[in-house]
Scaffold this motif. Structure first.
Motif, PDB file in Angstrom:
ATOM      1  N   LEU A 164      56.462  38.876  38.126  1.00  0.00           N
ATOM      2  CA  LEU A 164      55.149  38.966  37.494  1.00  0.00           C
ATOM      3  C   LEU A 164      54.207  39.830  38.324  1.00  0.00           C
ATOM      4  CD1 LEU A 164      54.756  35.279  36.299  1.00  0.00           C
ATOM      5  CD2 LEU A 164      54.863  37.299  34.819  1.00  0.00           C
ATOM      6  N   LEU A 165      54.205  39.633  39.626  1.00  0.00           N
ATOM      7  CA  LEU A 165      53.350  40.451  40.492  1.00  0.00           C
ATOM      8  C   LEU A 165      53.740  41.923  40.404  1.00  0.00           C
ATOM      9  CD1 LEU A 165      53.106  38.122  43.633  1.00  0.00           C
ATOM     10  CD2 LEU A 165      51.303  38.622  41.957  1.00  0.00           C
ATOM     11  N   GLU A 166      55.022  42.177  40.264  1.00  0.00           N
ATOM     12  CA  GLU A 166      55.491  43.551  40.087  1.00  0.00           C
ATOM     13  C   GLU A 166      54.983  44.132  38.768  1.00  0.00           C
ATOM     14  OE1 GLU A 166      59.717  46.027  39.694  1.00  0.00           O
ATOM     15  OE2 GLU A 166      59.737  43.917  40.307  1.00  0.00           O
ATOM     16  N   LEU A 167      55.014  43.307  37.729  1.00  0.00           N
ATOM     17  CA  LEU A 167      54.483  43.743  36.431  1.00  0.00           C
ATOM     18  C   LEU A 167      53.010  44.114  36.553  1.00  0.00           C
ATOM     19  CD1 LEU A 167      54.433  44.002  33.300  1.00  0.00           C
ATOM     20  CD2 LEU A 167      54.034  41.529  33.212  1.00  0.00           C
ATOM     21  N   TYR A 168      52.213  43.253  37.182  1.00  0.00           N
ATOM     22  CA  TYR A 168      50.780  43.514  37.322  1.00  0.00           C
ATOM     23  C   TYR A 168      50.520  44.760  38.166  1.00  0.00           C
ATOM     24  CZ  TYR A 168      50.851  38.505  36.123  1.00  0.00           C
ATOM     25  OH  TYR A 168      51.105  37.280  35.549  1.00  0.00           O
ATOM     26  N   GLU A 169      51.382  44.998  39.159  1.00  0.00           N
ATOM     27  CA  GLU A 169      51.212  46.160  40.038  1.00  0.00           C
ATOM     28  C   GLU A 169      51.603  47.446  39.323  1.00  0.00           C
ATOM     29  OE1 GLU A 169      50.333  48.438  43.338  1.00  0.00           O
ATOM     30  OE2 GLU A 169      49.914  46.301  43.034  1.00  0.00           O
ATOM     31  N   ASP A 170      52.749  47.414  38.638  1.00  0.00           N
ATOM     32  CA  ASP A 170      53.242  48.618  37.957  1.00  0.00           C
ATOM     33  C   ASP A 170      52.460  48.950  36.694  1.00  0.00           C
ATOM     34  OD1 ASP A 170      55.128  48.729  39.915  1.00  0.00           O
ATOM     35  OD2 ASP A 170      56.817  48.093  38.668  1.00  0.00           O
ATOM     36  N   SER A 171      51.855  47.933  36.083  1.00  0.00           N
ATOM     37  CA  SER A 171      51.088  48.131  34.848  1.00  0.00           C
ATOM     38  C   SER A 171      49.686  47.551  35.041  1.00  0.00           C
ATOM     39  CB  SER A 171      51.790  47.454  33.673  1.00  0.00           C
ATOM     40  OG  SER A 171      53.100  47.926  33.510  1.00  0.00           O
ATOM     41  N   PRO A 172      48.836  48.245  35.802  1.00  0.00           N
ATOM     42  CA  PRO A 172      47.512  47.694  36.117  1.00  0.00           C
ATOM     43  C   PRO A 172      46.633  47.462  34.892  1.00  0.00           C
ATOM     44  CG  PRO A 172      47.683  50.007  36.783  1.00  0.00           C
ATOM     45  CD  PRO A 172      49.057  49.552  36.431  1.00  0.00           C
ATOM     46  N   ASP A 173      46.975  48.104  33.771  1.00  0.00           N
ATOM     47  CA  ASP A 173      46.195  47.907  32.546  1.00  0.00           C
ATOM     48  C   ASP A 173      46.763  46.800  31.671  1.00  0.00           C
ATOM     49  OD1 ASP A 173      44.219  50.118  32.750  1.00  0.00           O
ATOM     50  OD2 ASP A 173      46.026  51.344  32.773  1.00  0.00           O
ATOM     51  N   PHE A 174      47.777  46.084  32.180  1.00  0.00           N
ATOM     52  CA  PHE A 174      48.396  45.019  31.395  1.00  0.00           C
ATOM     53  C   PHE A 174      47.398  43.928  31.036  1.00  0.00           C
ATOM     54  CE2 PHE A 174      50.849  40.922  31.476  1.00  0.00           C
ATOM     55  CZ  PHE A 174      51.515  41.104  30.264  1.00  0.00           C
ATOM     56  N   ILE A 175      46.489  43.607  31.958  1.00  0.00           N
ATOM     57  CA  ILE A 175      45.474  42.571  31.741  1.00  0.00           C
ATOM     58  C   ILE A 175      44.092  43.208  31.837  1.00  0.00           C
ATOM     59  CG2 ILE A 175      44.504  40.387  32.542  1.00  0.00           C
ATOM     60  CD1 ILE A 175      47.223  39.874  33.923  1.00  0.00           C
TER      61      ILE A 175
END
Length: 574
Positions: free
Chosen positions: A229-240
């Motif tokens: 999840l942290l990788e997702l947030y880092e790689d896709s900063p516009d996710f949230i």
């Protein structure tokens, strides 16, 4: 030199299917996939779709799926439900008018302990209770002029079958195990809380919590997805979005994730766990799966709705349920080897007259009453324009009356009525048949109108709905300044030919403005376009060009007021 406007016919679009090469992120998320059944249109190739300005999470041309959360049916709808629904509707309509294929999903979440308890307390059969309350939410969408393509219910058999398939998939992937749960639980929030999360003995939301004594429960291995999840947030900063919500989620996940209890045995109203009828699924794994069950999951074959429309382009939620969507939902999807959605946007809460809204204070805002008192488009306009989308907002009747009277009745409505009346009285009840060359002032106001689509599109693409509204308000303000400076009522006596040119410029500015106002105030914008004699099949954003300029000689009827002033002297002298 005199200019004549030629009437052109809209060219038919190609019937070929969308063939857009969509970007993906590190988690296999394709940017944008959806449909529209509400606004049927000919499918165009990528080069023929004008679309919206691209962003890091959306290419601006691919089909666009947008979802509201499914609303919990423990009580009747309130202003928060209307707010989320209107926001999604504005974005969905804007995308459709931009030439994009849209799939807009809404519905109701009908399982859980709270629903079962409420129905029992009312002495009503649980299914009958959820049928009645779900109808209230469907009627709210109709009342607010919401253009959703599908309304899903978690009591639908097709949904329950999809959730059970997802459960079995998670079991097969080794993501679920049987254990026992003991800890704090909020029935109102349908959420588990740790001791450290409690505030003065209550949930962070203010809800009461109860201690659940050791109860058999199936668990999802959430702890194994902390790094992913942290990788997702880092790689896709516009996710949230907005960024403040992203920071909240990051802080929560970095604090450490524990495995999540996903079944209960203390109540019966829920989707049975496959192979173990003593358990029903935790309401959130059931509810979140609606986003894929609505697309026919588990059918994921080429050509299926799921293969075309998933992952979602945008989930819009209230900030109180962000954790479920930003942590649990992507973890479930990762565990099932399914793509995560492209973007989550969490908006704020409403207060009333500076106070928190609650039943105990008796200040709950009923959207039905707002519409009855002020009108549908007036309510939509206030909710979307008065607050930065993503922040908390405060409602007061005084603010709503002042906003609607100033922005709609005095500025937009009065502009339309003045222009149409002047044309009707001074141009033979028709659009002028010829005009002079444009002056620098004419070119300037027309240039602003022609630039409005790109500006508005840029704001909508970032979910900055209030800034889109601000751009529309500014355009109307500029048009009012133009008419006051040009004074066509004076030109009628001093320079009639110049008068007709000024009026034609104003008709065109109004056309651009009304077409671009359709996502926000759809009924009223179309009433304006009717008065301008704009054909119904020439009201998309692709018609915002000189090719579709208002036709010379088109009949103009007597002006009709679109926004009557709201006169409630007991509340405000606006």
């Amino acid at each position: 030199m005199r200019l004549h406007v030629l009437a052109l016919t809209l060219l038919a679009g190609s019937a070929s299917a969308f063939s857009v090469q969509r970007p993906t992120n590190a988690f296999g998320t394709t940017v944008g996939v959806d449909r529209s059944t509400t606004a049927k249109r000919t499918l165009l190739s990528a080069s023929e779709i004008s679309g919206t300005p691209p962003t890091a999470f959306d290419d601006g041309k691919s089909p666009f799926e947008i979802t509201t959360p499914i609303y919990y049916v423990n009580d009747k709808p309130h202003i928060g439900h209307a707010y989320t629904s209107v926001a999604c509707d504005v974005i969905a309509r804007f995308m459709r008018l931009s030439g994009r294929e849209v799939y807009f999903l809404s519905g109701t979440d009908e399982h859980g302990q709270k629903v079962e308890t409420t129905a029992k307390n009312k002495g009503i059969d649980t299914q009958q209770f959820v049928d009645d309350v779900s109808t209230n939410f469907r009627e709210l969408l109709d009342l607010m002029d919401i253009s959703n393509d599908k309304f899903i219910r978690t009591t639908d058999d097709s949904h329950k079958e999809a959730v059970q398939h997802l459960w079995n998939t998670l079991v097969e992937k080794g993501a679920i195990y049987l254990g026992a749960y003991e800890g704090w639980y909020s029935v109102r929030d349908e959420c588990y809380y740790t001791e450290s999360e409690l505030v003065d003995g209550k949930a962070p939301t203010g809800a009461e919590v109860e201690w659940v004594v050791k109860e058999p429960s199936y668990f999802f291995k959430l702890s194994e997805y902390e790094e992913k999840l942290l990788e997702l947030y880092e790689d896709s900063p516009d996710f949230i979005a907005p960024n403040s919500r992203r920071n909240e989620v990051l802080s929560f996940v970095k604090g450490g994730l524990k495995d999540l209890s996903i079944s209960r045995t203390s109540f019966e109203w829920g989707v049975p766990v496959p192979g173990d009828d003593d358990h029903v699924m935790y309401v959130w794994i059931d509810a979140l799966a609606n986003y894929i069950s609505a697309l026919g999951y588990p059918n994921m074959e080429e050509g299926s709705d799921f293969s075309k429309f998933w992952p979602a382009s945008l989930h819009v939620v209230g900030k109180d349920i962000l954790r479920f969507h930003a942590v649990y939902w992507p973890a479930f999807l990762m565990a099932a080897d399914l793509p995560v959605p492209n973007r989550l946007f969490a908006h704020g809460w409403w207060t009333k007259d500076g106070e928190k809204i609650s039943k105990s204070l008796g200040n709950v805002i009923d959207p039905v009453e707002l519409v009855d008192k002020y009108g549908v488009d007036q309510t939509r306009f206030f909710l979307m324009s008065d607050v930065t989308f993503g922040s908390d907002g405060d409602f007061s009747d005084d603010a709503m009356i002042r906003t609607c009277n100033a922005r709609l009745a005095n500025e937009l409505g009065n502009l339309c009525q003045r222009v149409v009346t002047l044309v009707f009285k001074n141009c033979g009840k028709a659009v002028p048949t010829e005009i002079q060359s444009y002056t620098a002032e004419d070119e300037e106001i027309l240039a602003k109108a022609k630039a409005l689509r790109e500006k508005a599109g840029g704001e909508i693409s970032k979910q900055a709905i209030n800034k889109y509204a601000d751009a529309m308000i500014a355009m109307v303000s500029d048009a009012n300044k133009y008419i006051d400076i040009m004074q066509p009522w004076v030109l009628k006596k001093t320079d009639p030919e110049r008068m007709t040119t000024v009026l034609y410029v104003l008709l065109e500015v109004l056309r651009y403005t009304a077409v671009l106002y359709q996502p926000l105030i759809p009924s009223s914008a179309n009433k304006i376009l009717d008065q301008l004699s704009v054909p119904e099949d020439e009201r998309t954003f692709d018609h915002l060009s000189d090719e579709y300029a208002i036709k010379f000689g088109a009949p103009i009827n007597k002006a009709v007021a679109v926004f009557p002033r709201i006169e409630l002297p007991e509340l405000v002298d606006a």
